[in-house]
Design a protein around this motif. Structure first.
Motif, PDB file in Angstrom:
ATOM      1  N   GLY A 140     109.999  70.882  60.630  1.00  0.00           N
ATOM      2  CA  GLY A 140     109.798  69.757  61.534  1.00  0.00           C
ATOM      3  C   GLY A 140     111.114  69.118  61.938  1.00  0.00           C
ATOM      4  N   LEU A 141     112.015  68.937  60.955  1.00  0.00           N
ATOM      5  CA  LEU A 141     113.341  68.403  61.257  1.00  0.00           C
ATOM      6  C   LEU A 141     114.105  69.341  62.184  1.00  0.00           C
ATOM      7  N   PHE A 142     113.975  70.652  61.925  1.00  0.00           N
ATOM      8  CA  PHE A 142     114.677  71.633  62.764  1.00  0.00           C
ATOM      9  C   PHE A 142     114.167  71.589  64.197  1.00  0.00           C
ATOM     10  N   LEU A 143     112.845  71.580  64.385  1.00  0.00           N
ATOM     11  CA  LEU A 143     112.295  71.590  65.740  1.00  0.00           C
ATOM     12  C   LEU A 143     112.656  70.311  66.485  1.00  0.00           C
ATOM     13  N   ALA A 144     112.579  69.173  65.785  1.00  0.00           N
ATOM     14  CA  ALA A 144     112.949  67.913  66.422  1.00  0.00           C
ATOM     15  C   ALA A 144     114.425  67.918  66.801  1.00  0.00           C
ATOM     16  N   GLY A 145     115.278  68.431  65.899  1.00  0.00           N
ATOM     17  CA  GLY A 145     116.703  68.506  66.207  1.00  0.00           C
ATOM     18  C   GLY A 145     116.998  69.454  67.349  1.00  0.00           C
ATOM     19  N   LEU A 146     116.260  70.573  67.398  1.00  0.00           N
ATOM     20  CA  LEU A 146     116.422  71.517  68.492  1.00  0.00           C
ATOM     21  C   LEU A 146     116.096  70.860  69.824  1.00  0.00           C
ATOM     22  N   GLY A 147     115.031  70.094  69.843  1.00  0.00           N
ATOM     23  CA  GLY A 147     114.655  69.407  71.074  1.00  0.00           C
ATOM     24  C   GLY A 147     115.721  68.422  71.515  1.00  0.00           C
ATOM     25  N   GLN A 148     116.206  67.609  70.577  1.00  0.00           N
ATOM     26  CA  GLN A 148     117.197  66.598  70.920  1.00  0.00           C
ATOM     27  C   GLN A 148     118.524  67.228  71.336  1.00  0.00           C
ATOM     28  N   ALA A 149     118.906  68.329  70.675  1.00  0.00           N
ATOM     29  CA  ALA A 149     120.222  68.914  70.918  1.00  0.00           C
ATOM     30  C   ALA A 149     120.266  69.865  72.111  1.00  0.00           C
ATOM     31  N   ALA A 150     119.172  70.579  72.353  1.00  0.00           N
ATOM     32  CA  ALA A 150     119.238  71.670  73.326  1.00  0.00           C
ATOM     33  C   ALA A 150     118.213  71.614  74.452  1.00  0.00           C
ATOM     34  N   LEU A 151     117.080  70.969  74.235  1.00  0.00           N
ATOM     35  CA  LEU A 151     115.999  71.078  75.216  1.00  0.00           C
ATOM     36  C   LEU A 151     115.884  69.881  76.141  1.00  0.00           C
ATOM     37  N   ALA A 193     105.551  69.141  66.376  1.00  0.00           N
ATOM     38  CA  ALA A 193     104.729  69.985  67.249  1.00  0.00           C
ATOM     39  C   ALA A 193     104.086  69.163  68.356  1.00  0.00           C
ATOM     40  N   LEU A 194     103.809  67.894  68.079  1.00  0.00           N
ATOM     41  CA  LEU A 194     103.256  66.980  69.082  1.00  0.00           C
ATOM     42  C   LEU A 194     104.279  66.660  70.163  1.00  0.00           C
ATOM     43  N   ALA A 195     105.548  66.491  69.775  1.00  0.00           N
ATOM     44  CA  ALA A 195     106.554  65.959  70.689  1.00  0.00           C
ATOM     45  C   ALA A 195     107.330  67.027  71.446  1.00  0.00           C
ATOM     46  N   VAL A 196     107.764  68.087  70.746  1.00  0.00           N
ATOM     47  CA  VAL A 196     108.748  68.994  71.351  1.00  0.00           C
ATOM     48  C   VAL A 196     108.152  69.940  72.394  1.00  0.00           C
ATOM     49  N   PRO A 197     107.102  70.729  72.087  1.00  0.00           N
ATOM     50  CA  PRO A 197     106.568  71.613  73.133  1.00  0.00           C
ATOM     51  C   PRO A 197     106.071  70.863  74.379  1.00  0.00           C
ATOM     52  N   PRO A 198     105.296  69.760  74.246  1.00  0.00           N
ATOM     53  CA  PRO A 198     104.919  69.024  75.462  1.00  0.00           C
ATOM     54  C   PRO A 198     106.134  68.433  76.179  1.00  0.00           C
ATOM     55  N   GLY A 199     107.135  67.978  75.420  1.00  0.00           N
ATOM     56  CA  GLY A 199     108.359  67.495  76.048  1.00  0.00           C
ATOM     57  C   GLY A 199     109.052  68.592  76.828  1.00  0.00           C
ATOM     58  N   LEU A 200     108.983  69.817  76.298  1.00  0.00           N
ATOM     59  CA  LEU A 200     109.560  70.964  77.002  1.00  0.00           C
ATOM     60  C   LEU A 200     108.851  71.201  78.333  1.00  0.00           C
ATOM     61  N   VAL A 201     107.537  71.020  78.347  1.00  0.00           N
ATOM     62  CA  VAL A 201     106.781  71.168  79.599  1.00  0.00           C
ATOM     63  C   VAL A 201     107.306  70.194  80.644  1.00  0.00           C
TER      64      VAL A 201
END
Length: 323
Positions: free
Chosen positions: A124-135, A69-77
């Motif tokens: 957490g693994l899913f969200l991190a993987g989603l970020g790395q794979a798609a975002l 939650a710390l890494a993916v949404p702010p990374g999306l911004v």
């Protein structure tokens, strides 16, 4: 039990005072105003995450997905702004992602009754993987011109005090108000103290659990924005670091019992100060990263063992399956 909690908090604060005094006397450059600001600034994000974890642990849960939650949404911004979206649009998307993520965590734990440890580990693994794979296009999402001005959240100063410290203080006040002055806070303590008793008395325990994890995800996202603004980037692979153990260390070492229903913001502040002092001192002494992890591991083990003695599991807790 109240005496035990007070003693644990007092012991931890005493250790912090002794450690701080020893470093101030024997480590050149430690007891300077600049280093104190540096110390607090470096652990501000950790403290904010500790507050998010405290909201969950007090309600007898745990959230291993906080670093995602710390890494993916702010990374999306940062990624959306880099790709041409406006900053408000990107922030709205990150907020929506955090809300959905927290709600999914809460629903799986409250309604599907999956233990929180396994739920948040998987999500957490899913969200991190989603970020790395798609975002994200790169592991480190860089700052862009559309973010200009937003860096003040992590690099600005107010009355000479770095903004991360001020932000941490504000989040402390908000969480303290929620826990001590609202019905929501009273319900969380009741839920953590006795989930079945809370349900019998009419407390809406399932929606309350969902709200806990939504708030934790939102606070985690906010901590990530502060972190990104501090370094002008978001290293998304921070999910693979040991940071989640630091967050748990802050909470448990500060005196928030893993059995639930105990502790508060002051415990998180004390735990954050102790960990910050310890890490700052080891950095000045040029202790290696591996050596610091070794020390933190030992301290965490001692803290968990101490918690098991000071906040023993009762029969109802055992039947609940803990966290």
């Amino acid at each position: 039990m109240a005496l035990k909690r007070l003693s644990q908090q007092g012991i931890v604060f005493g250790i912090f005072a002794v450690l701080f005094l020893a470093f101030a006397i024997f480590l050149p450059g430690f007891a300077t105003t600049q280093n104190m600001f540096t110390l607090l600034q470096n652990v501000a994000v950790l403290g904010i995450l500790g507050l998010a974890m405290a909201l969950v642990v007090i309600g007898r849960g745990i959230d291993i997905s906080l670093i995602a939650a710390l890494a993916v949404p702010p990374g999306l911004v940062l990624q959306m702004v880099q790709d041409g979206s406006s900053l408000p649009t990107a922030l709205a998307a990150a907020l929506a992602l955090s809300l959905v993520f927290g709600a999914v965590n809460g629903w799986l734990i409250a309604y599907a009754e999956v233990p929180s440890l396994f739920t948040t580990l998987a999500t957490g693994l899913f969200l991190a993987g989603l970020g790395q794979a798609a975002l994200f296009k790169l592991d480190v999402v860089q700052w862009s011109a559309g973010m200009d001005g937003f860096e003040r959240l992590g690099q600005g100063r107010l009355l000479g005090i770095p903004m991360p410290i001020i932000v941490f203080a504000i989040v402390c006040l908000v969480v303290a108000f929620l826990l001590r002055q609202t019905r929501f806070g009273a319900y969380i303590y009741a839920l953590g103290d006795n989930p079945y008793g809370a349900r019998v008395t009419g407390i809406p325990t399932r929606p309350l659990i969902v709200l806990q994890y939504v708030l934790a995800a939102l606070i985690g996202c906010f901590a990530g924005l502060v972190m990104a603004a501090s370094v002008n980037s978001m290293p998304t692979r921070i999910f693979n670091s040991t940071m989640i153990y630091d967050v748990i260390l802050v909470v448990v070492l500060g005196g928030i019992g893993l059995s639930g229903g105990r502790g508060g913001v002051l415990n998180v502040v004390i735990g954050t100060l102790l960990i910050g002092t310890m890490l700052n001192g080891m950095t000045i002494m040029d202790v290696s990263y591996s050596g610091q992890n070794l020390v933190k591991g030992v301290v965490l083990l001692v803290a968990v063992i101490t918690d098991s003695f000071l906040n023993p599991r009762n029969e109802e807790t055992a039947q609940q399956g803990d966290i």
